[in-house]
Design a protein around this motif. Structure first.
Motif, PDB file in Angstrom:
ATOM      1  N   ASP A 285       0.831  -1.198   0.000  1.00 55.83           N
ATOM      2  CA  ASP A 285       0.000   0.000   0.000  1.00 55.83           C
ATOM      3  C   ASP A 285       0.867   1.250   0.000  1.00 55.83           C
ATOM      4  OD1 ASP A 285      -2.194  -1.492  -0.051  1.00 55.83           O
ATOM      5  OD2 ASP A 285      -3.119  -0.688   1.767  1.00 55.83           O
TER       6      ASP A 285
ATOM      7  N   LEU B 141       2.290   1.807  -3.466  1.00 59.26           N
ATOM      8  CA  LEU B 141       1.355   2.290  -4.462  1.00 59.26           C
ATOM      9  C   LEU B 141       0.855   3.677  -4.142  1.00 59.26           C
ATOM     10  CD1 LEU B 141      -1.209  -0.369  -5.559  1.00 59.26           C
ATOM     11  CD2 LEU B 141       0.425   0.863  -6.916  1.00 59.26           C
ATOM     12  N   LEU B 142       0.585   3.903  -2.873  1.00 61.48           N
ATOM     13  CA  LEU B 142      -0.164   5.087  -2.504  1.00 61.48           C
ATOM     14  C   LEU B 142       0.670   6.143  -1.796  1.00 61.48           C
ATOM     15  CD1 LEU B 142      -3.077   3.009  -1.004  1.00 61.48           C
ATOM     16  CD2 LEU B 142      -2.608   3.479  -3.395  1.00 61.48           C
TER      17      LEU B 142
ATOM     18  N   LEU C 291       0.792   8.071  -8.352  1.00 63.97           N
ATOM     19  CA  LEU C 291       0.568   9.506  -8.382  1.00 63.97           C
ATOM     20  C   LEU C 291       1.787  10.263  -8.855  1.00 63.97           C
ATOM     21  CD1 LEU C 291      -1.654   9.347  -5.358  1.00 63.97           C
ATOM     22  CD2 LEU C 291      -2.239   9.562  -7.741  1.00 63.97           C
TER      23      LEU C 291
ATOM     24  N   LEU D 209     -11.723  16.543   3.435  1.00 68.04           N
ATOM     25  CA  LEU D 209     -12.444  15.278   3.294  1.00 68.04           C
ATOM     26  C   LEU D 209     -11.912  14.213   4.238  1.00 68.04           C
ATOM     27  CD1 LEU D 209     -12.640  14.994  -0.603  1.00 68.04           C
ATOM     28  CD2 LEU D 209     -14.498  15.536   0.965  1.00 68.04           C
ATOM     29  N   ASP D 210     -10.791  14.503   4.892  1.00 73.39           N
ATOM     30  CA  ASP D 210     -10.117  13.507   5.715  1.00 73.39           C
ATOM     31  C   ASP D 210      -9.785  12.284   4.853  1.00 73.39           C
ATOM     32  OD1 ASP D 210      -8.928  12.322   7.770  1.00 73.39           O
ATOM     33  OD2 ASP D 210     -10.750  11.740   8.830  1.00 73.39           O
ATOM     34  N   ALA D 211      -9.174  12.539   3.687  1.00 74.37           N
ATOM     35  CA  ALA D 211      -8.877  11.448   2.747  1.00 74.37           C
ATOM     36  C   ALA D 211      -7.400  11.486   2.370  1.00 74.37           C
ATOM     37  CB  ALA D 211      -9.749  11.596   1.495  1.00 74.37           C
ATOM     38  N   SER D 212      -7.025  10.602   1.470  1.00 73.07           N
ATOM     39  CA  SER D 212      -5.626  10.476   1.061  1.00 73.07           C
ATOM     40  C   SER D 212      -5.096  11.779   0.454  1.00 73.07           C
ATOM     41  CB  SER D 212      -5.512   9.352   0.029  1.00 73.07           C
ATOM     42  OG  SER D 212      -4.452   9.602  -0.859  1.00 73.07           O
TER      43      SER D 212
ATOM     44  N   GLY E  80      -3.878  11.197  -3.212  1.00 74.40           N
ATOM     45  CA  GLY E  80      -5.027  11.086  -4.099  1.00 74.40           C
ATOM     46  C   GLY E  80      -5.650  12.439  -4.377  1.00 74.40           C
ATOM     47  N   SER E  81      -5.752  13.268  -3.349  1.00 72.31           N
ATOM     48  CA  SER E  81      -6.336  14.596  -3.541  1.00 72.31           C
ATOM     49  C   SER E  81      -5.463  15.451  -4.440  1.00 72.31           C
ATOM     50  CB  SER E  81      -6.507  15.302  -2.194  1.00 72.31           C
ATOM     51  OG  SER E  81      -7.166  14.468  -1.299  1.00 72.31           O
TER      52      SER E  81
ATOM     53  N   ALA F   3      -3.607  14.355  -6.866  1.00 74.49           N
ATOM     54  CA  ALA F   3      -3.865  13.902  -8.236  1.00 74.49           C
ATOM     55  C   ALA F   3      -5.204  14.426  -8.726  1.00 74.49           C
ATOM     56  CB  ALA F   3      -3.838  12.383  -8.301  1.00 74.49           C
ATOM     57  N   THR F   4      -6.193  14.433  -7.837  1.00 75.10           N
ATOM     58  CA  THR F   4      -7.511  14.959  -8.213  1.00 75.10           C
ATOM     59  C   THR F   4      -7.397  16.421  -8.622  1.00 75.10           C
ATOM     60  OG1 THR F   4      -8.446  13.475  -6.578  1.00 75.10           O
ATOM     61  CG2 THR F   4      -9.893  15.170  -7.460  1.00 75.10           C
TER      62      THR F   4
END
Lengths: 370, 387
Positions: free
Chosen positions: A118, A121-122, A209, A253-256, A259-260, A262-263
């Motif tokens: 993980d 990848l992340l 990413l 968002l309390d998220a990755s 990922g954000s 990249a968004t």
């Protein structure tokens, strides 16, 4: 904003800037997917170097991964040379193999260390501030910041030193080869830089990413400018903006975080895709609409000029005749006539049109141009 | 052998094998078109782009039914493909950049959604992250039935439009001139590719699914020049790799499924590239060696003929040392001379002296004629071009 948050954003911004530098050339050289291949394929290099040193922050890891990256490029070249598969398939065959070897090595022999799949990848930017560079008892800040800083500076140095060569090899590889600039050497040097940047960045943002940061900002910048230097500068700027805004999106968002980021890269590209001054979809549409009307007005003036002072002029200059002769709908013809009158190209008298001097000039120019 | 027996008795093992076989066969069949149409990396983009679709499908429905998740994945993958097409058609951004961008942005957005879901209270999200690397052991009958159903539909559609898809892949312009709706066929074939990818995600994972699209057709391509045979071979290779990889992974602890299947299929590719008749690298190497040998023999024979032509008798013998000197980069000519003698073209006269036989003279003249003829033909061709 705490000091941790500031540090995360700083690292994210430096990562994004460092990725954008080689990324600009990847995009221009139509090798964007090599960043995908390399960022996946460096995994076994990292794992093997990690087994050898037992230390995730050892510089050997970077060297190992960079070598694997160059090996990937060479392997793609070898598969390509056999001419048994096409180039895109060659890329798609090589990197999954190397990546798979890396993942299996991790799963089997490194199950319980920091190096899990993980993380590979992340990535995990939130953990970056906990790994600090301490020299002689002084806390100098997160280690990743220095690592990325050095890698970013290498990129700046490489591009500054070989700017002319890179530019020529990118836009006219044939001429570069004739002039003795060794495009192959430059190619491998660039790929080496991509590998080093990818390995340094992927601890922070993960291997997929890295692709977003290498391809996204330069592709966006490509829509905004025609000049290479400006495109590189814009790429760096767009990367930094994506990084910082991505951090706050993740915060909300309390998220990755990765990922954000990249968004946000995607959001910026989408905005440029739609609204870029000259190449955006909206600008292109508006230009097309405008051209349609100016073209119709030109047609009208040419038509009138053609029949001016002729026996049939009486019939041809009637407004309702336009529908028949130019095959315009009544509505369209009405709008063209109204615009032409507004632009003082024609004047209307009892349902007949007559050219003004300006209209006559426009029609003549249009005929000469055609 | 033990594993083989278990295949029929053990429920889990059977399910896993069936699922992997379905995945390999369907992706092998549809991957064929992707590889032939130089869209190999599109599979990579589609599979990565499926991640947000899976997360959104779960977020909106709260269900983990395979059909629901696959539908979400398919929609997202399809949207990414359309966006790639739109960006390449409408802007100066090239295909590769558009692919890389969509791939990573969609994947990143998927991660945002996944991490967002993980933090939701009471969300039964366990299992969604198996989509990253796949988990064959977690396949249940319901999954396999869904995979087989969707895969069957995709294969059936491929069969129904066989002629059209063939035309699309090999000569789209000609197809257009015949009045086929090429654009719609393109969208249709891409949709089938999306289905093939979505089926495999749960087993192989989004990161490595692209290999299942590229590798089986790349291997099959080496063995045949016919589309029909290529599709069948590709299905067989895909299914074989899928089953062996999934079984290996299910039977071993700490052996992730996706990477294992990818390694299996890559071995098939390497084997095919080396061994396939005609195209294979070993075959090619042997052929090069053989024709090199033949050319060297001919060169020696013609040298001997050229020497003899300066005498009254065409069978005038000449020293081996002279022939050695005439071919300095070829090495000693003795072995070649012996080979020529075995064929009856020359005969030894004295030690290290060789003369042409009547058969050898005829052969040399035939070679010279064919070379002259060849050049004559080429001359004529050039004249033709000038005109």
């Amino acid at each position: 904003m705490t000091i941790f948050q500031l540090e995360i954003q700083l690292v994210a911004a430096v990562v994004a800037a460092a990725c954008a530098l080689p990324g600009a050339f990847l995009v221009l050289r139509q090798m964007a997917m090599m960043s995908d291949a390399i960022s996946h394929a460096i995994l076994p290099g990292i794992v093997v170097a990690f087994f050898l040193t037992g230390d995730l922050s050892s510089p050997l890891l970077i060297i190992g991964a960079a070598l694997t990256g160059v090996l990937t490029v060479a392997l793609v070249e070898v598969v390509n040379r056999t001419q048994l598969v096409k180039e895109d398939a060659a890329i798609g065959l090589v990197f999954p193999v190397l990546f798979s070897i890396g993942v299996i090595l991790i799963a089997r022999y490194a199950g319980d260390v920091h190096l899990d799949t993980d993380a590979v990848l992340l990535g995990e930017l939130a953990l970056v501030p906990f790994d600090r560079l301490v020299l002689g008892g002084y806390d100098l800040g997160p280690r990743a910041l220095y690592l990325m800083g050095v890698v970013g500076l290498t990129g700046v140095l490489f591009i500054a030193l070989f700017y002319k060569e890179l530019k020529l090899a990118t836009f006219d590889a044939g001429l570069a080869a004739t002039l003795g600039f060794l495009p192959a050497v430059l190619h491998y040097a660039l790929m080496g830089l991509v590998s080093v940047t990818a390995v340094a960045a992927f601890d922070a943002v993960g291997s997929i990413l890295v692709v977003a940061l290498m391809v996204g900002p330069p592709a966006t910048a490509h829509l905004l400018t025609d000049r290479l230097a400006r495109m590189i500068g814009l790429s760096v700027l767009l990367g930094v903006v994506s990084a910082v805004s991505g951090y706050w999106l993740a915060h909300a968002l309390d998220a990755s975080i990765a990922g954000s980021m990249a968004t946000m890269v995607g959001v910026l590209f989408g905005a440029a895709f739609l609204f870029a001054p000259h190449r955006g979809i909206v600008a292109v549409m508006r230009r097309r609409v405008r051209q349609r009307w100016t073209f119709a007005q030109k047609m009208l003036t040419i038509h009138l000029l053609h029949h001016e002072d002729r026996p049939e002029a009486e019939r041809e200059s009637r407004i309702d005749h336009l529908q028949e002769h130019l095959q315009w709908s009544a509505d369209f013809a009405g709008r063209v006539v109204r615009q032409s009158i507004q632009n003082k190209l024609v004047i209307r008298t009892n349902g007949h049109l007559a050219l003004t001097e300006a209209g006559r000039r426009l029609a003549r120019e249009a005929i000469v141009q055609a | 052998m033990d594993l083989f027996q278990q295949l029929f008795t053990d429920y889990t093992l059977r399910t896993v094998a069936l699922g992997a076989a379905t995945l390999g066969a369907v992706s092998g069949a549809l991957g064929t078109y992707a590889v032939l149409r130089r869209q190999s990396l599109l599979g990579d983009a589609i599979s990565h782009a499926a991640l947000p679709g899976i997360a959104l499908a779960f977020l909106l429905t709260g269900s983990k039914l395979p059909l629901v998740l696959m539908l979400g994945a398919a929609l997202a993958g399809w949207l990414a493909t359309l966006l790639v097409m739109a960006v390449t058609n409408m802007t100066r951004v090239k295909y590769d950049s558009a692919l890389g961008l969509m791939l990573s942005v969609f994947f990143g957005f998927g991660l945002v959604l996944l991490t967002f879901i993980q933090k939701l209270p009471n969300a039964n999200q366990a299992g969604l992250d198996t989509f990253l690397f796949g988990q064959a052991a977690a396949l249940v009958q319901r999954d396999v039935v869904t995979m087989a159903g969707l895969g069957g539909v995709a294969l059936l559609a491929m069969g129904c439009f066989w002629k059209e898809f063939k035309l699309l892949s090999f000569d789209a312009e000609f197809g257009k001139s015949l009045g086929f709706p090429i654009r719609w066929l393109d969208v249709g074939l891409t949709t089938l590719l999306v289905i093939a990818i979505v089926i495999g995600l749960q087993t192989v994972g989004v990161v490595l699914m692209s290999a299942m699209i590229i590798a089986p057709p790349a291997a099959a391509r080496q063995w045949t020049d016919r589309l029909g045979l290529m599709v069948i071979l590709s299905m067989v290779f895909g299914a074989l790799a899928g089953v062996s990889g999934a079984l290996l992974s299910a039977g071993t602890t700490n052996l992730p499924t996706g990477p294992t299947i990818v390694l299996c299929v890559s071995i098939v590719v390497i084997g095919s590239m080396l061994l396939a008749p005609n195209r294979g690298l070993i075959w090619r190497w042997l052929r090069d060696r053989r024709s090199g040998r033949r050319l060297r023999l001919e060169a020696v024979l013609l040298d001997l003929y050229a020497l003899a032509a300066q005498h009254d008798h065409r069978d005038h013998p000449h020293a081996e040392a002279v022939l050695d000197a005439m071919n300095p980069h070829m090495g000693p000519t003795r072995r070649k001379l012996q080979a020529l003698a075995e064929r009856g073209f020359i005969r030894p006269v004295e030690p290290a002296q060789w003369a042409l036989t009547p058969g050898g003279i005829a052969e040399a003249e035939r070679l010279l004629r064919s070379r002259d003829g060849g050049e004559g033909e080429r001359e004529k061709g050039r004249e033709g071009e000038d005109r």
